[in-house]
Design an enzyme around this catalytic site. Structure first.
Site, PDB file in Angstrom:
ATOM      1  N   ARG A 150       1.809  -6.204  -9.940  1.00 20.86           N
ATOM      2  CA  ARG A 150       2.298  -5.580  -8.927  1.00 20.86           C
ATOM      3  C   ARG A 150       2.453  -6.498  -7.847  1.00 20.86           C
ATOM      4  NH1 ARG A 150      -3.089  -3.181  -5.932  1.00 20.86           N
ATOM      5  NH2 ARG A 150      -4.409  -4.936  -5.931  1.00 20.86           N
TER       6      ARG A 150
ATOM      7  N   HIS B 181      -0.073   3.896 -10.523  1.00 19.76           N
ATOM      8  CA  HIS B 181      -0.797   4.000  -9.189  1.00 19.76           C
ATOM      9  C   HIS B 181      -0.204   4.820  -8.067  1.00 19.76           C
ATOM     10  CE1 HIS B 181      -3.972   3.540  -6.342  1.00 19.76           C
ATOM     11  NE2 HIS B 181      -4.669   2.803  -6.687  1.00 19.76           N
TER      12      HIS B 181
ATOM     13  N   GLU C 130      -2.830   9.131 -10.519  1.00 23.12           N
ATOM     14  CA  GLU C 130      -2.302   8.274 -11.379  1.00 23.12           C
ATOM     15  C   GLU C 130      -2.399   8.434 -12.903  1.00 23.12           C
ATOM     16  OE1 GLU C 130      -4.584   4.682 -10.182  1.00 23.12           O
ATOM     17  OE2 GLU C 130      -5.127   5.697  -8.173  1.00 23.12           O
TER      18      GLU C 130
ATOM     19  N   ARG D 155       0.896  -1.340  -0.020  1.00 18.84           N
ATOM     20  CA  ARG D 155      -0.079   0.174  -0.145  1.00 18.84           C
ATOM     21  C   ARG D 155       0.925   1.173   0.011  1.00 18.84           C
ATOM     22  NH1 ARG D 155      -5.043   0.897  -1.466  1.00 18.84           N
ATOM     23  NH2 ARG D 155      -5.824  -1.062  -0.103  1.00 18.84           N
TER      24      ARG D 155
ATOM     25  N   ASP E 115     -13.250   9.026  -6.255  1.00 17.77           N
ATOM     26  CA  ASP E 115     -12.772   7.852  -7.264  1.00 17.77           C
ATOM     27  C   ASP E 115     -13.149   8.303  -8.610  1.00 17.77           C
ATOM     28  OD1 ASP E 115     -11.601   5.695  -8.502  1.00 17.77           O
ATOM     29  OD2 ASP E 115     -12.602   4.228  -7.244  1.00 17.77           O
TER      30      ASP E 115
END
Length: 298
Positions: free
Chosen positions: A103, A173, A273, A79, A218
């Site tokens: 990732r 990201h 991002e 994270r 978002d």
């Protein structure tokens, strides 16, 4: 650590290898990390995910946010920093792992170099495996070139080595460190259409002026300018890319429900991002190549 990494690092004393336990604590054995310390700036990269965890330009401040509750465990996404979300972004319609497998896969360091301007370049590579083919049925090579200088530069190259076209999307990201997200402005999205991922039907709206987040956000902005500037009380962060989308996210009160973020920790970052997603997902022809770049600077 891959067998030839020690040989590669021996040529460049500004680079060293350590465990995540050494830097961030947590349970053994942790994850292998590559540290870069040059006269122009410093960076830390996790080999799992080719994941940037830190970038500090010389004389400057940390530009990346890493959660104080980040978990460094094999196969688990970290994270913070800059995860690479690909070969798909977000939820998968068939219930496969969100944001793809890159990732959480182990990448190899295949090249290190000190450039003429004293910046340091590292190239990491990931190729298809039985595990990846079960999720995404294409032979491939993913290559990430990281250049650490007064700015952080990323160049992603994706080769479709299979004999069929591959549907592909990706995002850098980026979790950007800010003193307080409540007092942070994002410049460079004015007039752009965005998709609101939080509302039913994912409606589209136009951005008016700078964006100041005040709640759970978002959004996917489409056809954006090359540069956005994140302005905050300690200065600014410039994000530049040749991709077509900007995703803006902060979990706000939902951070309390996220074990690797935690209540109140959302105030220290904003995700801005860059990538090619939704309308700008691509089809990479058999034998074709996709390229994308992004840079961060103060």
């Amino acid at each position: 650590m891959q067998a030839n990494l020690a040989t590669l690092l021996a040529t460049i004393p500004e680079m060293s290898f350590c465990s995540s336990v050494d830097l961030y604590g947590g349970d053994e054995p942790g994850l292998p990390l590559l540290q870069i310390q040059s006269e122009l700036g410093s960076a830390t990269i996790a080999l799992q995910g080719a994941h940037l965890l830190s970038f500090i330009p010389a004389g400057g401040r940390e530009l990346l946010w890493l959660s104080p509750k980040a978990v460094f465990a094999a196969g688990k996404a970290i994270r913070g920093g800059i995860p690479l979300c690909m070969p798909w972004f977000g939820r998968h319609p068939d219930g496969l792992p969100a944001h793809g497998f890159a990732r959480t896969s182990n990448w190899d360091v295949c090249e290190v170099e000190i450039l003429s301007d004293a910046a340091i370049k590292v190239v990491l590579e990931l190729s298809d495996s039985a595990a990846s083919l079960a999720l995404w049925p294409h032979a491939f090579v993913f290559r990430l070139e990281v250049t650490v200088g007064r700015e952080l530069s990323l160049q992603l190259v994706v080769e479709n080595c299979s004999d069929t076209a591959a549907v592909f999307s990706q995002a850098f990201h980026s979790y950007l460190a800010v003193p307080d997200v409540n007092e942070t402005l994002i410049h460079g999205l004015d007039g752009c259409t965005y998709v609101d991922s939080l509302l039913e039907g994912h409606p589209r709206h136009l951005q008016a002026g700078d964006l100041q987040m005040q709640a759970l956000t978002d959004r996917v902005y489409l056809d954006v300018p090359a540069e956005q500037v994140i302005k905050h009380s300690a200065g600014q962060i410039k994000v530049s890319s040749d991709t077509h989308c900007t995703i803006v996210w902060n979990p706000w009160e939902d951070a309390a429900k996220m074990a690797d973020v935690g209540q109140g920790n959302h105030t220290g970052f904003v995700c801005v991002e860059r990538g090619d997603v939704l309308d700008h997902a691509v089809s990479i022809a058999a034998g074709g190549v996709y390229r994308a770049t992004m840079s961060l600077s103060e």
